[in-house]
Design a protein around this motif. Structure first.
Motif, mmCIF file in Angstrom:
data_model
loop_
_atom_site.group_PDB
_atom_site.id
_atom_site.type_symbol
_atom_site.label_atom_id
_atom_site.label_comp_id
_atom_site.label_asym_id
_atom_site.label_seq_id
_atom_site.Cartn_x
_atom_site.Cartn_y
_atom_site.Cartn_z
ATOM 1 N N SER A 6 -36.786 59.970 -5.673
ATOM 2 C CA SER A 6 -37.211 61.262 -6.217
ATOM 3 C C SER A 6 -38.337 61.800 -5.339
ATOM 4 C CB SER A 6 -37.693 61.085 -7.657
ATOM 5 O OG SER A 6 -38.305 62.275 -8.099
ATOM 6 N N VAL A 7 -38.116 62.980 -4.811
ATOM 7 C CA VAL A 7 -39.111 63.604 -3.941
ATOM 8 C C VAL A 7 -39.331 65.034 -4.418
ATOM 9 C CG1 VAL A 7 -39.739 64.211 -1.579
ATOM 10 C CG2 VAL A 7 -38.280 62.224 -2.019
ATOM 11 N N ASN A 8 -40.541 65.308 -4.845
ATOM 12 C CA ASN A 8 -40.873 66.668 -5.271
ATOM 13 C C ASN A 8 -39.884 67.233 -6.295
ATOM 14 O OD1 ASN A 8 -43.110 66.699 -3.648
ATOM 15 N ND2 ASN A 8 -41.989 67.598 -1.914
ATOM 16 N N GLY A 9 -39.479 66.405 -7.213
ATOM 17 C CA GLY A 9 -38.587 66.864 -8.260
ATOM 18 C C GLY A 9 -37.124 66.813 -7.874
ATOM 19 N N LEU A 10 -36.843 66.541 -6.613
ATOM 20 C CA LEU A 10 -35.439 66.408 -6.189
ATOM 21 C C LEU A 10 -35.023 64.944 -6.281
ATOM 22 C CD1 LEU A 10 -35.239 68.725 -3.070
ATOM 23 C CD2 LEU A 10 -34.184 69.077 -5.298
ATOM 24 N N LEU A 11 -33.771 64.758 -6.662
ATOM 25 C CA LEU A 11 -33.241 63.407 -6.830
ATOM 26 C C LEU A 11 -32.086 63.196 -5.868
ATOM 27 C CD1 LEU A 11 -32.959 63.185 -10.723
ATOM 28 C CD2 LEU A 11 -34.616 61.994 -9.302
ATOM 29 N N PHE A 12 -32.070 62.023 -5.306
ATOM 30 C CA PHE A 12 -30.927 61.620 -4.483
ATOM 31 C C PHE A 12 -30.633 60.170 -4.863
ATOM 32 C CE2 PHE A 12 -33.505 64.643 -2.133
ATOM 33 C CZ PHE A 12 -32.583 65.629 -1.834
ATOM 34 N N GLY A 13 -29.343 59.859 -4.959
ATOM 35 C CA GLY A 13 -29.054 58.498 -5.340
ATOM 36 C C GLY A 13 -27.596 58.145 -5.120
ATOM 37 N N LEU A 14 -27.352 56.867 -5.261
ATOM 38 C CA LEU A 14 -25.977 56.380 -5.180
ATOM 39 C C LEU A 14 -25.842 55.183 -6.099
ATOM 40 C CD1 LEU A 14 -26.103 53.642 -3.194
ATOM 41 C CD2 LEU A 14 -26.436 55.406 -1.477
ATOM 42 N N GLY A 15 -24.594 54.973 -6.565
ATOM 43 C CA GLY A 15 -24.360 53.879 -7.487
ATOM 44 C C GLY A 15 -23.008 53.235 -7.232
ATOM 45 N N LEU A 16 -22.954 52.002 -7.704
ATOM 46 C CA LEU A 16 -21.705 51.259 -7.509
ATOM 47 C C LEU A 16 -21.509 50.362 -8.723
ATOM 48 C CD1 LEU A 16 -19.428 50.408 -5.450
ATOM 49 C CD2 LEU A 16 -20.949 48.540 -4.793
ATOM 50 N N LEU A 17 -20.251 50.300 -9.157
ATOM 51 C CA LEU A 17 -19.968 49.346 -10.230
ATOM 52 C C LEU A 17 -18.611 48.720 -9.969
ATOM 53 C CD1 LEU A 17 -17.708 50.304 -12.572
ATOM 54 C CD2 LEU A 17 -19.544 51.905 -13.128
ATOM 55 N N GLU A 18 -18.521 47.500 -10.474
ATOM 56 C CA GLU A 18 -17.273 46.768 -10.263
ATOM 57 C C GLU A 18 -17.010 45.905 -11.483
ATOM 58 O OE1 GLU A 18 -17.228 44.596 -6.680
ATOM 59 O OE2 GLU A 18 -15.312 43.617 -7.072
ATOM 60 N N GLY A 19 -15.752 45.928 -11.894
ATOM 61 C CA GLY A 19 -15.394 45.128 -13.042
ATOM 62 C C GLY A 19 -13.998 44.535 -12.907
ATOM 63 N N GLN A 20 -13.817 43.473 -13.675
ATOM 64 C CA GLN A 20 -12.502 42.823 -13.682
ATOM 65 C C GLN A 20 -11.930 42.965 -15.080
ATOM 66 O OE1 GLN A 20 -13.267 38.804 -12.347
ATOM 67 N NE2 GLN A 20 -12.917 39.387 -10.210
ATOM 68 N N LEU A 21 -10.779 43.607 -15.133
ATOM 69 C CA LEU A 21 -10.202 43.939 -16.440
ATOM 70 C C LEU A 21 -8.942 43.112 -16.661
ATOM 71 C CD1 LEU A 21 -10.557 47.814 -16.139
ATOM 72 C CD2 LEU A 21 -12.100 46.234 -17.279
ATOM 73 N N LYS A 22 -8.835 42.629 -17.887
ATOM 74 C CA LYS A 22 -7.649 41.857 -18.253
ATOM 75 C C LYS A 22 -7.014 42.470 -19.483
ATOM 76 C CE LYS A 22 -9.271 37.489 -16.334
ATOM 77 N NZ LYS A 22 -9.694 36.100 -16.633
ATOM 78 N N GLN A 23 -5.777 42.056 -19.710
ATOM 79 C CA GLN A 23 -5.033 42.583 -20.836
ATOM 80 C C GLN A 23 -5.756 42.290 -22.154
ATOM 81 O OE1 GLN A 23 -1.895 44.059 -20.313
ATOM 82 N NE2 GLN A 23 -2.011 44.736 -22.445
ATOM 83 N N ALA A 24 -5.933 43.331 -22.931
ATOM 84 C CA ALA A 24 -6.564 43.147 -24.245
ATOM 85 C C ALA A 24 -5.562 43.315 -25.356
ATOM 86 C CB ALA A 24 -7.683 44.143 -24.421
ATOM 87 N N GLY A 25 -4.297 43.670 -25.059
ATOM 88 C CA GLY A 25 -3.260 43.930 -26.055
ATOM 89 C C GLY A 25 -2.566 45.210 -25.678
ATOM 90 N N GLY A 26 -1.392 45.524 -26.205
ATOM 91 C CA GLY A 26 -0.732 46.761 -25.845
ATOM 92 C C GLY A 26 0.610 46.862 -26.491
ATOM 93 N N THR A 27 1.307 47.916 -26.175
ATOM 94 C CA THR A 27 2.627 48.149 -26.724
ATOM 95 C C THR A 27 3.569 48.501 -25.593
ATOM 96 O OG1 THR A 27 2.142 50.460 -27.042
ATOM 97 C CG2 THR A 27 1.740 48.997 -28.925
#
Lengths: 217, 349
Positions: A59-80
């Motif tokens: 944050s510089v003088n009220g301005l914001l700059f940023g980056l983000g990263l997320l990672e997940g591992q998803l498995k079957q939770a049920g379905g039709t």
């Protein structure tokens, strides 16, 4: 794109209105449990799994700059239907944003987001421009606070035949900062809903996130 | 016989002129006749002057003078009983009146004293109106008797209920009875209203003087008191307790954020379906709001209380000063007393 231009104008206004301040660096690490519900109109699946992420911002003088990263591992939770045999997939999402703090309690940002659902054989990739608004409300000044954040895609694309529809979501939670410390903890819940183009279908992502961060002046 | 004839002639010859003259003229003519030793004419003229009624009647002082000359004339006419009767009337008219010893010889004044001692008369004189500062000044009533007489002087409500006994004892000739304007020994002031000042022989006797009473219309005039100084306010006083607003703000922030967590699927999801896990987050956020609510409960700010103490003490001193001044002023309340005429009261059994 007009909305994106308006967001940029707001951010610029914020930067003009802000006084000269020293840059502030913020780092955050997330651990979350995620649920992804996919409804293609033909099949409906529910996946869940843990994930991790992080974000850095300056944050510089009220301005914001940023980056983000997320990672997940998803498995079957049920379905039709055909979803019953859906394979495990990984979720990877990267974000870049810029914005500003219009008011002490209001933050506006915008930027591109790339989200990918990766299986052994295919990758479903979403790319969209997103505008976000965040409101902070202190509960105990300097110790406890709540926040509410909403976002919406200004332009989106997906490598599916149906194409991409609107993407929107929100997040709310509570932030705890120990007295006289620069670190903080956060518990939040988020919901993100992406519509597919054409006849319908959507992908909904929920997450409960426990985050820790630090502000470095 | 000859005297009766003379009187008859005087009256008959003078009758037309007498009717046209004032009582004062008749008195002066009677006095001149007395001085010329024309006693018959003097008696006729003086009696005529005394017989006049309002509006040409004699004033009380003139009436007393006329009775003095009439009694003296009758005495010199050897009509002692008539003279005693005239003096008795004089005593009843004005118990304090005394015939001038330079004008009347001792045999006249001696008869007057004899009649005065034998005639029991009681009267009272009060000022028509006066303003009185209770306990500091006194309302005075002059009680007059022609001989030593035990007298009871009381102040009573107009229904007869006694308020205070002002005097209970012998009155030798005249005395001043004072009332300090209070109705009790503790200094209670009388309420506004009508009161009776009763002056009565004590004990009452059949042949003694009749009891007298005067109606007193008493009004209390309250003094102007000072208003209390306004209490110190903020500013310049510093707040001595924290505000309740942050507590409510914290509760609102927690509640709204918790509600938002619950409502997010409905707000942004297509179907509104979501896992129940979000309720745990909503509960945590709401509890945080409650923690903030209780953490922000108004509390005393000791430092500000200490800083404000001199101003509060100063205000308290000024309040005490005003209280003291007002107490003095209330003690200086004034009574306005208006007296009615002296009337004869009923004898009390």
């Amino acid at each position: 794109m007009r909305a994106l231009a308006a967001t940029c104008a707001l951010v610029l206004a914020a930067s003009v209105a802000s006084a000269q301040r020293r840059p502030t660096l913020g780092l955050r690490a997330d651990a979350f449990m995620m649920w992804v519900h996919s409804d293609t109109g033909i099949a409906r699946t529910s996946l869940r799994g843990p994930g991790f992420g992080g974000e850095g911002r300056i944050s510089v003088n009220g301005l914001l700059f940023g980056l983000g990263l997320l990672e997940g591992q998803l498995k079957q939770a049920g379905g039709t239907g055909g979803g019953a045999g859906a394979p495990q997939l990984d979720l990877v999402q990267g974000t870049v944003f810029a914005g500003g703090q219009l008011l002490p309690w209001l933050e506006i940002t915008a930027g591109p987001v790339v989200r990918a659902y990766v299986t052994d054989s295919t990758t479903e990739r979403w790319v969209f421009w997103q505008a976000r608004a965040r409101v902070d409300a202190p509960i105990v000044v300097g110790k406890l606070g709540s926040y509410f954040e909403v976002w919406r895609a200004l332009a989106s694309d997906v490598n599916l035949p149906t194409g991409a529809g609107r993407i929107q979501g929100g997040e709310a939670g509570v932030v705890y900062q120990p007295p006289r410390q620069r670190v903080w903890l956060r518990l939040s819940y988020r919901m993100d809903d992406a519509l597919l183009g054409g006849p319908g279908g959507n992908e909904t992502m929920e997450a409960i996130t426990l985050s820790g961060g630090i502000a470095i002046p | 016989m000859s005297r009766t004839l003379v009187v008859l002639m005087v009256v008959l010859t003078a009758a037309p002129r007498l009717a046209a003259q004032t009582a004062t003229d008749l008195l002066e003519q009677g006095v001149r006749a007395y001085q010329k030793l024309e006693y018959d004419a003097a008696v006729a003229l003086l009696r005529e002057s005394l017989a006049r009624r309002a509006p040409t009647a004699l004033a009380d002082s003139q009436r007393a003078r006329a009775l003095s000359y009439l009694a003296a004339t009758e005495l010199f006419q050897q009509e002692r009983d008539s003279a005693a009767g005239s003096f008795r009337e004089l005593v009843r008219l004005d118990p304090r009146y005394r015939p001038d010893e330079l004008i009347f010889p001792p045999q006249v004044t001696n008869l007057f004293e004899e009649v005065r001692r034998a005639t029991k008369v009681l009267t009272v004189q009060v000022p028509a109106s006066m303003e009185l500062r209770p306990r500091r000044e006194s309302f005075t009533a002059r009680v007059i008797t022609t001989s030593v007489l035990p007298v009871l002087v009381t102040l009573a409500h107009d229904d007869g209920t006694p308020v205070r006994t002002l005097w209970d004892g012998r009155v030798p000739d005249s005395m001043i009875v004072k009332w300090d304007g209070t109705t009790t020994d503790a200094g209670t002031l009388p309420e506004d209203g009508h009161y009776l000042l009763r002056v009565a022989p004590n004990p009452a006797t059949e042949d003694g003087p009749r009891p007298l009473q005067v109606t007193l219309d008493i009004t209390q005039e309250p003094p102007d008191t000072l208003s209390w100084p306004p209490p110190p306010t903020a500013p310049p006083l510093l707040p001595e307790r924290t505000s309740a607003s942050p507590a409510l703000g914290s509760l609102a922030a927690g509640t709204l954020a918790g509600g938002a967590v619950v409502a997010l699927p409905a707000l942004f999801g297509r179907s509104g379906e979501a896992t129940g896990a979000r309720f745990a987050v909503a509960a945590t956020v709401s509890i945080a709001g409650l923690v903030g609510f209780f953490a922000h409960q108004p509390r005393p700010i000791e430092a500000n209380i200490r800083a404000n103490a001199p101003a509060r003490a100063d205000w308290q001193r000024r309040v005490e000063a005003v209280k003291s001044e007002n107490a003095k002023r209330r003690g200086a309340a004034r009574l306005l007393i208006r007296a009615g005429p002296v009337t004869v009261a009923e004898r009390t059994p």
